[in-house]
Scaffold this motif. Structure first.
Motif, PDB file in Angstrom:
ATOM      1  N   THR A  77     -12.047   7.532 -50.893  1.00 46.80           N
ATOM      2  CA  THR A  77     -12.523   7.215 -49.503  1.00 46.80           C
ATOM      3  C   THR A  77     -12.161   5.616 -49.271  1.00 46.80           C
ATOM      4  O   THR A  77     -11.763   5.505 -48.103  1.00 46.80           O
ATOM      5  N   ARG A  78     -12.417   4.897 -50.082  1.00 49.11           N
ATOM      6  CA  ARG A  78     -11.735   3.415 -50.057  1.00 49.11           C
ATOM      7  C   ARG A  78     -10.470   3.032 -50.251  1.00 49.11           C
ATOM      8  O   ARG A  78      -9.961   2.314 -49.329  1.00 49.11           O
ATOM      9  N   ILE A  79      -9.850   3.784 -51.197  1.00 55.38           N
ATOM     10  CA  ILE A  79      -8.423   3.487 -51.592  1.00 55.38           C
ATOM     11  C   ILE A  79      -7.324   4.425 -50.936  1.00 55.38           C
ATOM     12  O   ILE A  79      -6.075   3.832 -50.632  1.00 55.38           O
ATOM     13  N   ARG A  80      -7.968   5.594 -50.557  1.00 55.94           N
ATOM     14  CA  ARG A  80      -6.936   6.728 -49.870  1.00 55.94           C
ATOM     15  C   ARG A  80      -5.493   6.882 -50.368  1.00 55.94           C
ATOM     16  O   ARG A  80      -4.527   6.869 -49.956  1.00 55.94           O
ATOM     17  N   THR A  81      -5.334   6.789 -51.864  1.00 51.78           N
ATOM     18  CA  THR A  81      -4.242   7.196 -52.528  1.00 51.78           C
ATOM     19  C   THR A  81      -4.137   8.631 -52.752  1.00 51.78           C
ATOM     20  O   THR A  81      -5.142   9.315 -52.330  1.00 51.78           O
ATOM     21  N   THR A  82      -3.075   9.160 -52.776  1.00 54.16           N
ATOM     22  CA  THR A  82      -2.853  10.835 -52.900  1.00 54.16           C
ATOM     23  C   THR A  82      -3.661  10.915 -54.262  1.00 54.16           C
ATOM     24  O   THR A  82      -3.137  10.529 -55.469  1.00 54.16           O
ATOM     25  N   VAL A  83      -4.246  12.084 -54.362  1.00 56.45           N
ATOM     26  CA  VAL A  83      -4.895  12.417 -55.660  1.00 56.45           C
ATOM     27  C   VAL A  83      -4.482  14.115 -55.901  1.00 56.45           C
ATOM     28  O   VAL A  83      -4.311  14.793 -54.991  1.00 56.45           O
ATOM     29  N   VAL A  84      -3.819  14.099 -56.947  1.00 55.99           N
ATOM     30  CA  VAL A  84      -3.593  15.479 -57.513  1.00 55.99           C
ATOM     31  C   VAL A  84      -4.252  15.677 -58.618  1.00 55.99           C
ATOM     32  O   VAL A  84      -4.314  15.328 -59.771  1.00 55.99           O
ATOM     33  N   PHE A  85      -5.421  16.619 -58.730  1.00 54.99           N
ATOM     34  CA  PHE A  85      -6.603  17.001 -59.550  1.00 54.99           C
ATOM     35  C   PHE A  85      -6.597  18.271 -60.084  1.00 54.99           C
ATOM     36  O   PHE A  85      -6.598  19.318 -59.336  1.00 54.99           O
ATOM     37  N   VAL A  86      -6.101  18.615 -61.527  1.00 53.66           N
ATOM     38  CA  VAL A  86      -5.865  19.705 -61.931  1.00 53.66           C
ATOM     39  C   VAL A  86      -7.448  20.256 -62.670  1.00 53.66           C
ATOM     40  O   VAL A  86      -7.871  19.227 -63.273  1.00 53.66           O
ATOM     41  N   THR A  87      -7.752  21.497 -62.272  1.00 52.97           N
ATOM     42  CA  THR A  87      -9.093  21.867 -63.007  1.00 52.97           C
ATOM     43  C   THR A  87      -9.026  23.411 -63.170  1.00 52.97           C
ATOM     44  O   THR A  87      -8.231  23.774 -62.292  1.00 52.97           O
ATOM     45  N   HIS A  88      -9.890  23.806 -63.908  1.00 52.56           N
ATOM     46  CA  HIS A  88      -9.922  25.387 -63.951  1.00 52.56           C
ATOM     47  C   HIS A  88     -11.323  25.845 -63.514  1.00 52.56           C
ATOM     48  O   HIS A  88     -11.729  26.661 -63.456  1.00 52.56           O
ATOM     49  N   ASP A  89     -12.174  24.584 -62.811  1.00 53.51           N
ATOM     50  CA  ASP A  89     -13.367  24.918 -62.176  1.00 53.51           C
ATOM     51  C   ASP A  89     -13.563  24.914 -60.962  1.00 53.51           C
ATOM     52  O   ASP A  89     -13.185  24.220 -60.232  1.00 53.51           O
TER      53      ASP A  89
END
Length: 282
Positions: free
Chosen positions: A189-201
């Motif tokens: 919320t502070r830096i607002r970079t694009t995040v791509v987060f891989v998970t199986h959860d």
């Protein structure tokens, strides 16, 4: 981060396929991926083991070559690794012979930035991830959660357009994992970079993301694109809500889906399956 930087980080994936291995052992890991991710979005990629989630992340990082199709960030083709596309893995890759501060500042050192400036930048990032007072510690003096905070700080110090995360909390206990999820959202919320987060959860994906891409078994294809409108900031109570449970059931059905069967449909009103309703326009 400046306004110009905050607008960077758009991903365009067009008919992307990736093959791994050589000769007769080669196989298609992902097939025909086609999507766009807007700058500043938090996107989770969910799928069964071996579906190509990490392969896609590796291609975004520039570590893997694509077979067909295109992959670009802000209109520029991804052709190799870059500090503008920072990667965080499940297990930390910190240098055990360097202090926490020097680990975080290592990328700046490689770019020729002076010691005073890079240490100041490292201390600012360490404060952002909640590690004030730990700059002079060694990695083996930290808990697993703290090591992952240092790993995230080491990536963020480069102010990347993309923050790529490959199951970064998978090895942590349940409470530490939840704390790290909340910390990550606070940082985002502070830096607002694009995040791509891989998970199986599934719980992790629904709790974190603006948008959830669900992949099929290998060769991985995107079989669902869910926009998640849960209010932010998010708290742990979210996971017990009716809407969260409804979406979780739908994701479970998708992960159990087998080729040849009709994809499960998301019922927008929570009505019984016999109510034939059109699928969400996503």
């Amino acid at each position: 981060m400046s306004i110009d930087q905050a607008m960077q980080g758009r991903i365009d994936i067009r008919q992307l396929s990736i093959r791994l291995g050589d000769g007769r052992t080669a196989f298609e890991a992902v097939q025909g991926l086609d999507c766009q991710i807007e700058a500043g979005q938090f996107v989770c990629i969910l799928g069964p083991s071996g579906c190509g989630k990490s392969t896609l992340l590796g291609a975004l990082a520039g570590h893997l070559q694509t077979c067909t199709g295109t992959l670009s960030v802000d209109g520029a083709k991804v052709s190799g690794p870059s500090p503008q596309r920072g990667m965080v893995f499940q297990h930390h890759t910190l240098f055990p012979w360097r202090t926490v501060r020097d680990n975080v500042a290592f990328g700046l050192k490689m770019r020729g930035i002076g010691k005073t400036e890079r240490h100041q930048a490292a201390d600012e990032i360490l404060a952002l991830v909640g590690l004030e007072g730990f700059a002079e510690r060694w990695p083996d003096q930290l808990s697993g959660g703290m090591q992952q905070r240092v790993e995230i700080a080491r990536v963020l110090i480069n102010r990347p357009r993309l923050l790529l995360m490959d199951e970064p909390f998978g090895a942590l206990d349940a409470l530490t994992r939840l704390n790290m999820q909340e910390l990550l959202l606070d940082i985002w919320t502070r830096i607002r970079t694009t995040v791509v987060f891989v998970t199986h959860d599934i719980d992790e994906a629904l709790f974190l993301a603006d948008r959830l891409l669900v992949m099929s078994s290998r060769p991985g294809r995107i079989i669902e694109d869910l926009r998640l409108d849960f209010a932010r900031p998010r708290a742990s109570e979210l996971v017990t809500s009716h809407e969260f449970s409804r979406l979780k059931r739908h994701c479970l059905e998708l992960l159990r889906h087998e080729d040849g069967r009709q994809l499960p449909r998301l019922n927008p009103l929570g009505l019984p399956p016999e109510n034939k309703l059109p699928r969400f326009a996503l």
